[in-house]
Design a protein around this motif. Structure first.
Motif, PDB file in Angstrom:
ATOM      1  N   THR A   1       0.840  -1.198   0.000  1.00 25.77           N
ATOM      2  CA  THR A   1       0.000   0.000   0.000  1.00 25.77           C
ATOM      3  C   THR A   1       0.877   1.251   0.000  1.00 25.77           C
ATOM      4  OG1 THR A   1      -1.700  -1.197   1.214  1.00 25.77           O
ATOM      5  CG2 THR A   1      -1.867   1.183   1.205  1.00 25.77           C
ATOM      6  N   GLY A   2       1.954   1.204   0.765  1.00 25.16           N
ATOM      7  CA  GLY A   2       2.882   2.346   0.804  1.00 25.16           C
ATOM      8  C   GLY A   2       3.521   2.599  -0.558  1.00 25.16           C
ATOM      9  N   TRP A   3       3.947   1.536  -1.219  1.00 21.39           N
ATOM     10  CA  TRP A   3       4.534   1.684  -2.550  1.00 21.39           C
ATOM     11  C   TRP A   3       3.502   2.204  -3.548  1.00 21.39           C
ATOM     12  CZ3 TRP A   3       9.362   2.003  -3.741  1.00 21.39           C
ATOM     13  CH2 TRP A   3      10.310   1.409  -2.926  1.00 21.39           C
TER      14      TRP A   3
ATOM     15  N   SER B   1       1.916   6.594  -6.853  1.00 20.30           N
ATOM     16  CA  SER B   1       0.845   7.502  -7.275  1.00 20.30           C
ATOM     17  C   SER B   1       1.250   8.955  -7.066  1.00 20.30           C
ATOM     18  CB  SER B   1      -0.441   7.210  -6.489  1.00 20.30           C
ATOM     19  OG  SER B   1      -0.893   5.912  -6.729  1.00 20.30           O
ATOM     20  N   LEU B   2       1.855   9.231  -5.909  1.00 21.86           N
ATOM     21  CA  LEU B   2       2.295  10.604  -5.620  1.00 21.86           C
ATOM     22  C   LEU B   2       3.366  11.051  -6.605  1.00 21.86           C
ATOM     23  CD1 LEU B   2       2.101  13.022  -3.730  1.00 21.86           C
ATOM     24  CD2 LEU B   2       3.882  11.967  -2.326  1.00 21.86           C
TER      25      LEU B   2
ATOM     26  N   GLY C   1       3.749   9.927  -9.643  1.00 15.93           N
ATOM     27  CA  GLY C   1       3.076  10.105 -10.934  1.00 15.93           C
ATOM     28  C   GLY C   1       2.341  11.432 -11.004  1.00 15.93           C
ATOM     29  N   ILE C   2       1.662  11.778  -9.929  1.00 15.57           N
ATOM     30  CA  ILE C   2       0.949  13.065  -9.897  1.00 15.57           C
ATOM     31  C   ILE C   2       1.931  14.224  -9.949  1.00 15.57           C
ATOM     32  CG2 ILE C   2      -0.479  14.556  -8.436  1.00 15.57           C
ATOM     33  CD1 ILE C   2      -1.942  11.976  -7.530  1.00 15.57           C
ATOM     34  N   CYS C   3       3.037  14.119  -9.191  1.00 19.10           N
ATOM     35  CA  CYS C   3       4.064  15.178  -9.225  1.00 19.10           C
ATOM     36  C   CYS C   3       4.665  15.309 -10.625  1.00 19.10           C
ATOM     37  CB  CYS C   3       5.164  14.879  -8.208  1.00 19.10           C
ATOM     38  SG  CYS C   3       4.655  15.132  -6.505  1.00 19.10           S
ATOM     39  N   GLY C   4       4.905  14.174 -11.267  1.00 14.29           N
ATOM     40  CA  GLY C   4       5.437  14.211 -12.635  1.00 14.29           C
ATOM     41  C   GLY C   4       4.465  14.866 -13.590  1.00 14.29           C
ATOM     42  N   LEU C   5       3.190  14.565 -13.444  1.00 11.85           N
ATOM     43  CA  LEU C   5       2.168  15.176 -14.287  1.00 11.85           C
ATOM     44  C   LEU C   5       2.093  16.683 -14.071  1.00 11.85           C
ATOM     45  CD1 LEU C   5      -0.154  14.713 -16.302  1.00 11.85           C
ATOM     46  CD2 LEU C   5      -1.665  14.415 -14.328  1.00 11.85           C
ATOM     47  N   VAL C   6       2.120  17.093 -12.804  1.00 13.13           N
ATOM     48  CA  VAL C   6       2.072  18.532 -12.490  1.00 13.13           C
ATOM     49  C   VAL C   6       3.303  19.238 -13.046  1.00 13.13           C
ATOM     50  CG1 VAL C   6       2.165  20.191 -10.585  1.00 13.13           C
ATOM     51  CG2 VAL C   6       0.566  18.264 -10.486  1.00 13.13           C
ATOM     52  N   LEU C   7       4.473  18.650 -12.864  1.00  9.98           N
ATOM     53  CA  LEU C   7       5.692  19.262 -13.398  1.00  9.98           C
ATOM     54  C   LEU C   7       5.667  19.313 -14.922  1.00  9.98           C
ATOM     55  CD1 LEU C   7       8.444  17.788 -11.065  1.00  9.98           C
ATOM     56  CD2 LEU C   7       7.602  20.137 -11.130  1.00  9.98           C
TER      57      LEU C   7
END
Length: 100
Positions: A14-16, A21-22, A24-30
């Motif tokens: 679950t941690g991984w 996911s975090l 991936g979201i950071c990459g998308l935002v950047l």
């Protein structure tokens, strides 16, 4: 005992999942930020080009107007206009200076 062994592995997976996911979201935002900055850069480049073109046009107009001004104020032109209108050079003694 098998239930206790599986519980930590479930938390680890679950941690991984959340970390991935975090990221991936950071990459998308950047990625979106990079695209937005690139679009803004292009807009500024187009605006700069327009301003440079306008500045060149105004400088050309200023140079043409300065030539026209010098032509209109040339002594030979003013002399010809004065002769056309019956004006002549003042005779000695006809000019009086006012003292302050």
């Amino acid at each position: 005992m098998s239930a206790n062994v599986n519980a930590p592995r479930k938390n680890q997976s679950t941690g991984w999942y959340w970390a991935t996911s975090l990221l991936g979201i950071c990459g998308l935002v950047l990625g979106l930020a990079v695209v937005w900055v690139n679009i803004e850069r292009l807009d500024l480049a187009y605006e700069l080009k327009q301003l440079q073109t306008e500045l060149e046009r105004k400088n050309d107009l200023q140079a043409k107007l300065e030539v026209e001004r010098m032509n209109l104020l040339s002594s030979s032109r003013l002399r010809a206009l004065a002769e056309e209108n019956g004006l002549r050079q003042a005779e000695p003694g006809r000019i009086r200076l006012l003292s302050p």
